[in-house]
Design a protein around this motif. Structure first.
Motif, short mmCIF file in Angstrom:
data_model
loop_
_atom_site.label_atom_id
_atom_site.label_comp_id
_atom_site.label_asym_id
_atom_site.label_seq_id
_atom_site.Cartn_x
_atom_site.Cartn_y
_atom_site.Cartn_z
N GLN A 42 0.81 -1.21 0.00
CA GLN A 42 0.00 0.00 0.00
C GLN A 42 0.85 1.27 0.00
O GLN A 42 0.45 2.30 -0.57
CB GLN A 42 -0.92 -0.01 1.22
N ASN A 43 2.05 1.21 0.61
CA ASN A 43 2.85 2.42 0.81
C ASN A 43 4.09 2.51 -0.07
O ASN A 43 4.78 3.53 -0.04
CB ASN A 43 3.28 2.51 2.28
N ARG A 44 4.39 1.48 -0.86
CA ARG A 44 5.67 1.45 -1.58
C ARG A 44 5.86 2.63 -2.54
O ARG A 44 6.98 3.10 -2.73
CB ARG A 44 5.81 0.13 -2.33
N GLU A 45 4.78 3.14 -3.14
CA GLU A 45 4.92 4.22 -4.10
C GLU A 45 5.29 5.55 -3.44
O GLU A 45 5.69 6.50 -4.13
CB GLU A 45 3.62 4.40 -4.89
N ARG A 46 5.18 5.62 -2.12
CA ARG A 46 5.53 6.87 -1.43
C ARG A 46 7.03 7.06 -1.30
O ARG A 46 7.50 8.15 -0.97
CB ARG A 46 4.91 6.90 -0.03
N PHE A 47 7.81 5.98 -1.55
CA PHE A 47 9.23 6.03 -1.23
C PHE A 47 10.10 5.90 -2.48
O PHE A 47 9.77 5.18 -3.42
CB PHE A 47 9.58 4.91 -0.24
N ASP A 48 11.23 6.62 -2.45
CA ASP A 48 12.22 6.52 -3.52
C ASP A 48 13.10 5.29 -3.36
O ASP A 48 13.72 4.84 -4.32
CB ASP A 48 13.10 7.77 -3.53
N GLY A 49 13.18 4.77 -2.16
CA GLY A 49 13.98 3.58 -1.90
C GLY A 49 13.69 3.02 -0.53
O GLY A 49 13.15 3.71 0.35
N VAL A 50 14.04 1.76 -0.35
CA VAL A 50 13.78 1.05 0.90
C VAL A 50 15.06 0.36 1.35
O VAL A 50 15.76 -0.25 0.53
CB VAL A 50 12.64 0.02 0.74
N VAL A 51 15.37 0.45 2.63
CA VAL A 51 16.51 -0.24 3.22
C VAL A 51 15.98 -1.36 4.11
O VAL A 51 15.29 -1.10 5.10
CB VAL A 51 17.39 0.71 4.05
N VAL A 52 16.28 -2.60 3.77
CA VAL A 52 15.90 -3.76 4.58
C VAL A 52 17.07 -4.07 5.49
O VAL A 52 18.19 -4.36 5.01
CB VAL A 52 15.56 -4.97 3.69
N ASN A 53 16.86 -4.02 6.79
CA ASN A 53 17.94 -4.20 7.76
C ASN A 53 17.92 -5.61 8.33
O ASN A 53 16.98 -5.99 9.03
CB ASN A 53 17.79 -3.18 8.89
N GLY A 54 18.96 -6.38 8.02
CA GLY A 54 19.12 -7.71 8.58
C GLY A 54 18.55 -8.81 7.72
O GLY A 54 17.88 -8.57 6.70
N LEU A 55 18.85 -10.04 8.11
CA LEU A 55 18.44 -11.24 7.40
C LEU A 55 17.71 -12.19 8.34
O LEU A 55 17.59 -11.94 9.54
CB LEU A 55 19.66 -11.95 6.81
N TRP A 56 17.22 -13.28 7.78
CA TRP A 56 16.68 -14.42 8.52
C TRP A 56 15.38 -14.11 9.24
O TRP A 56 15.01 -14.81 10.18
CB TRP A 56 17.71 -14.98 9.52
N GLN A 57 14.67 -13.09 8.81
CA GLN A 57 13.37 -12.80 9.41
C GLN A 57 12.36 -12.47 8.32
O GLN A 57 12.71 -12.18 7.17
CB GLN A 57 13.50 -11.64 10.41
N TYR A 58 11.10 -12.45 8.73
CA TYR A 58 10.01 -12.24 7.78
C TYR A 58 10.10 -10.87 7.10
O TYR A 58 9.60 -10.70 5.99
CB TYR A 58 8.67 -12.38 8.49
#
Length: 415
Positions: free
Chosen positions: A102-118
């Motif tokens: 629902q919110n992805r179009e509001r952002f120029d980029g996304v930082v995913v922090n970390g691994l091994w989780q949902y």
């Protein structure tokens, strides 16, 4: 159909969504992280610091799986979308994926922090082919974990094959904090066709009155007021080499009877009691102090009041506390498994030895053998080292620059 698939696989340039602030364009960046609880360690602190630099060209928000009522969220100065709480270490949450879509179009980029989780798999499903995202691994691909926890590594393989390697594969970039971390990451698992990128990393330097901050720390740990001490500041965790540090301090205590040791940090493994028993048997319990987790002014005061910071860790992709100590002008005594230890030793801003009992003992022996003049000169180099290598403002600028040039590769066909 074939033509449509071919066109879909082409990389497309994503136009930047501009947010005007005093006539200056700002990028809008989202951080995805399971928790902002300070007790969770370095990744949470890095997100907090990165989002304190809005005036240099971007505005940030965080989506997290924390309970919205969590007390540590109350005074955070940036928008936090808390969708939790979560009750498993994996952090599955039915709200996260719909929220990202629902919110992805509001952002120029996304930082995913970390691994091994949902968080990672949800971001991959929501963002691939739509919004550029990068993955900050935060040292979670270090082969140390493969050696230290072989059974857990087998479980991770079961998750790596169908999910995690795809999260990394379809990311615009996979971020590492040093060349050493980037190189080591490739030794943990096969299937690593990611786009690596080494970003400058560090911490926010101290602000405020050092004397007032020292006083705040002495209220937490009055035993070291007017005393010389070394400080360990981090989780009381086996990975951090706390047992080696206690044993080594017991061996050198008689050679410098005026030097104390502060072991500051959360004890999630309930290990401190056993370590304290070791200090009692060695007759040094009155010289080793356990103030628990310290934050804010008390944290900075712990650094400012110390002679040096020590971290004999078995694995550390970076170590934010290392940079924070340097920012306070304190030399750092590090094991070689702290990935930035070699650079710091090269600047002669600290000491480096092997992550072994003998190596930890040598760290203490070398420090005790130094003259006051040598220690002061190293302290001055530590301050310069922080500003030349580890000011987190440069990390924030690097992430902005990444997203300014970001393209969105359409993800590969999924089964």
């Amino acid at each position: 159909m074939i033509l449509a698939l071919a066109n879909a696989r082409k990389e497309k340039k994503r136009p930047a969504a501009i947010l005007e602030s005093d006539g200056q364009p700002l990028m809008r960046i989202l951080h995805v992280i399971s928790t902002l609880n300070p007790a969770a360690g370095g990744p949470t602190e890095s997100v907090r610091v990165l989002l304190s630099y809005g005036p240099i060209g971007y505005t940030g928000e965080v989506v997290t799986l924390d309970d919205p009522k969590a007390p540590y969220l109350k005074e955070i100065p940036f928008p936090v979308h808390a969708l939790g709480p979560f009750r498993t270490t994996y952090g599955f949450n039915t709200k996260l994926l719909p929220w990202l879509i629902q919110n992805r179009e509001r952002f120029d980029g996304v930082v995913v922090n970390g691994l091994w989780q949902y968080c990672g798999i949800a971001a991959w499903r929501a963002l691939s082919g739509n919004t550029p995202y990068v993955v900050f691994t935060h040292g979670m691909l270090d082969p140390y974990f493969k050696r230290a926890f072989p059974l857990k590594h087998i479980k991770k393989w079961l998750y790596w094959m169908p999910f995690e390697h795809r999260v990394l594969r379809d990311a615009y970039r996979v971020l590492f904090t040093s060349k050493a971390e980037k190189r080591l990451a490739e030794q943990s698992f096969r299937l690593h066709p990611w786009n690596p990128y080494v970003v400058p990393y560090g911490a926010s330097g101290p602000t405020g009155d050092p004397e007032a901050q020292k006083e705040a720390f002495f209220k937490h740990c009055p035993q070291v007021r007017d005393k010389r001490y070394l400080v360990f500041l981090g989780r009381i965790h086996r990975k951090k080499g706390c047992d080696m540090l206690i044993d080594a301090f017991a061996k050198v205590a008689a050679s410098d009877p005026e030097l104390d040791l502060v072991m500051a940090g959360p004890d999630s493994q309930q290990w401190a009691a056993k370590l304290q028993q070791t200090t009692v048997r060695a007759g040094i319990a009155h010289r080793v102090h356990w103030p628990g987790m310290v934050t804010g002014d008390a944290k900075w005061g712990a650094f400012f009041g110390s002679e040096a910071f020590i971290l004999p860790s078995h694995q550390e992709n970076f170590g934010i506390a290392v940079a924070e100590a340097l920012g306070c002008g304190k030399p750092v005594l590090l094991a070689d498994k702290v990935n930035i230890a070699e650079d710091i030793a090269e600047d002669n801003a600290g000491l480096m030895e092997l992550d072994t009992p003998d190596g930890t003992l040598r760290l203490l022996e070398r420090w005790i053998a130094m003259t006051p003049e040598e220690k002061q000169a190293m302290a001055e180099r530590a301050y310069r080292c922080f500003h030349s290598r580890y000011d987190m403002r440069e990390n924030a600028k690097a992430i902005i620059k990444l997203f300014e040039n970001a393209t969105v590769p359409t993800p590969r066909l999924r089964s």
